[in-house]
Design an enzyme around this catalytic site. Structure first.
Site, short mmCIF file in Angstrom:
data_model
loop_
_atom_site.label_atom_id
_atom_site.label_comp_id
_atom_site.label_asym_id
_atom_site.label_seq_id
_atom_site.Cartn_x
_atom_site.Cartn_y
_atom_site.Cartn_z
N GLU A 47 0.82 -1.22 0.00
CA GLU A 47 0.00 0.00 0.00
C GLU A 47 0.85 1.27 0.00
OE1 GLU A 47 -3.07 -0.19 3.05
OE2 GLU A 47 -4.13 -1.72 1.92
N GLU A 55 -5.64 -8.25 -0.59
CA GLU A 55 -6.36 -7.93 0.67
C GLU A 55 -7.81 -7.71 0.31
OE1 GLU A 55 -4.86 -5.14 3.55
OE2 GLU A 55 -2.79 -5.58 2.99
#
Ligand code: AHR
Length: 498
Positions: A173, A292
């Site tokens: 991320e 995710e």
């Protein structure tokens, strides 16, 4: 009664399912590692401290790959702190989650544990506070047979054979301002390209996942993907997607329509990958790693009150209810429908932290979301058939949402067909038909249903089986036509064979 028609054709396939689409994720976060998979001294722990009861539940899910060690955690992690003699490992502050990391569990333990849990690692490197050199060193430690400093160090740490880790995430991320070492798309694209290039010099057989956006709602979405791929198209094999949903306003109809948003997210990312491919006149295709995904919101408020600087707090411990399981089922269906491009996916996470499995000192139990995940992983292997679903729709914040999400998978090895379906209608049953005349002699071997009257019903340690699947569906094949009446608000697995 409302009616849905599902059309399939034996020769009209989407793709073979890459089993890694049923992956999961363990981060050094909350009680995922400590008290989750590792708890020395617990009555369920083996001699190495691994929880055997948890391993059994994980085996039930047939998890092919587990992403590790983060997540946000990896962006400040020194992997060297978690290898070698435990007595020499330093305790460190983890700034991602504002806790203390004892490093008593690290790479060596994770690899041992993976073998016991019948799974393979998907390792992430720190491209936040660290960089190319450390990414190179960890590949050397893990994958070279010996004769170099880091590979010999692994041997010294008791692992004579290389760990041979095939799948690597280039950071986590990195588009998120909360991430340690947050970068612009160009900065990240460059470091991903260079780290990946050097990692592959050490081991040319590895596969690499570059970071896409942290969610569809990121302001930088799309531009981020395009810029990152511009920089690292030739190095990366996959681009990641992350997305969590929550029923924040107690509006179940809209919550269950989030699979429409997920579908749009996947389609958009495919378009961006192919745009860069065209721009570069490349022959190579970038596939997707949805590494995710889950429902995550129940624990948000509670986590704001957490004490900082402790070890293994009860963090992100969502207690999942029945409607969460329905959306999880729809999300799995959505990814399977894109099996030609979604090759890896990780339910985030696996134990205690936004997880299908929970533990206490006295046991482990399955949350509601365990069941659709288990069914998809166990019965969803084979080839996804192009499944055309003609379902009535309802108005949602994402436009028209079908009442029925469905996909059909044909397993060539076992000659079995499985139809997965969620009926999102909260008021009525749904009649589903599917012409199976190409599958001569196929009959229903099982129709599993996950249903509860109460959308908010949960499984807890005290009542672990409150929400459980039953093989009590009514699907049947007559003259080659499959007919099933799906209960309102239900997850269905219709298994067919000869
Ligand atoms: O899975 C929990 C967290 O969600 C991960 O650490 C991070 O990557 C994401 O924001």
């Amino acid at each position: 009664m409302k009616k849905t028609t599902i059309c399939i054709d034996k020769n009209f396939t989407v793709s073979k399912v890459d089993e890694r689409i049923f992956g999961s994720f363990i981060e050094h976060l909350g009680r995922a590692v400590y008290e989750g998979i590792y708890q020395p001294g617990n009555k369920f722990a083996d001699k190495n401290g691994f929880r055997k009861d948890v391993i059994e539940l994980i085996k039930g899910l047939k998890v092919p790959v587990v992403r590790y060690p983060g997540g946000n955690f990896v962006s400040g992690y020194h992997w060297e702190d978690g290898v070698g003699p435990k007595s020499e490992r330093p305790a460190k502050v983890d700034l991602a989650w504002m806790v203390i990391e004892s490093n008593q569990f690290g790479l060596n333990e994770f690899m041992e544990w993976s073998k016991l849990a019948d799974t393979k690692p998907m390792m992430a490197v720190n491209l936040g506070t660290r960089g190319i050199e450390d990414a190179k060193n960890i590949v050397e430690y893990c994958n070279l047979p010996g004769g170099s400093y880091y590979s010999d160090l692994r041997k010294k740490h008791g692992a004579a054979d290389p760990y041979d880790i095939k799948l690597w995430c280039l950071g986590n991320e990195m588009d998120g301002p909360w991430q340690m070492g947050h970068k612009t798309a160009t900065e990240y694209g460059r470091i991903a390209a260079e780290a990946g290039r050097i990692m592959r010099m050490v081991d040319p057989t590895i596969e690499l996942v570059a970071c896409g956006s942290s969610s569809l709602t990121m302001k930088t979405f799309a531009e981020w993907e395009a810029t990152v791929l511009d920089e690292c198209y030739d190095i990366a094999d996959y681009l990641s997607l992350h997305q969590y949903y929550g029923n924040h306003t107690n509006d179940t109809k809209n919550f269950l329509a989030e699979s429409v948003a997920m579908d749009e997210f996947i389609t958009s990312v495919i378009s961006i990958c192919d745009y860069v491919k065209a721009k570069k006149r490349s022959k190579k295709q970038i596939n997707l790693s949805f590494d995710e995904w889950n429902v995550w919101y129940h624990s948000n408020e509670q986590d704001k009150k957490l004490e900082r600087g402790v070890q293994g707090p009860h963090q992100l411990e969502d207690v999942y209810n029945f409607e969460d399981a329905l959306l999880v089922g729809s999300m799995l269906i959505t990814m399977l429908r894109h099996a030609d491009r979604v090759k890896i996916a990780c339910m985030a996470q696996l134990v205690n932290v936004i997880a299908p499995i929970m533990t206490s000192d006295t046991g482990a139990w399955m949350q509601t979301i365990y069941f659709p995940y288990m069914h998809a992983s166990v019965y969803g292997r084979g080839t996804v058939l192009n499944t055309v679903v003609q379902s009535p729709t309802y108005e949602s914040k994402h436009g028209d949402a079908p009442f029925v999400d469905s996909v059909v998978v044909y397993n060539e090895e076992t000659d079995e067909l499985t139809l997965f379906a969620v009926n999102k209608d909260l008021d009525s049953e749904m009649e589903v038909t599917c012409d199976l005349r190409q599958f001569e002699g196929f009959r229903v071997t099982e129709h599993i249903v996950l249903y509860h009257d109460d959308l908010k019903a949960v499984n807890t340690e005290a009542v672990p089986g409150a929400v459980s699947p039953l093989s009590n569906g009514n699907a049947a094949v007559n003259s080659g036509i499959l007919t099933a009446v799906l209960k309102k608000q239900s997850w269905n697995v219709i298994r067919l064979g000869k």
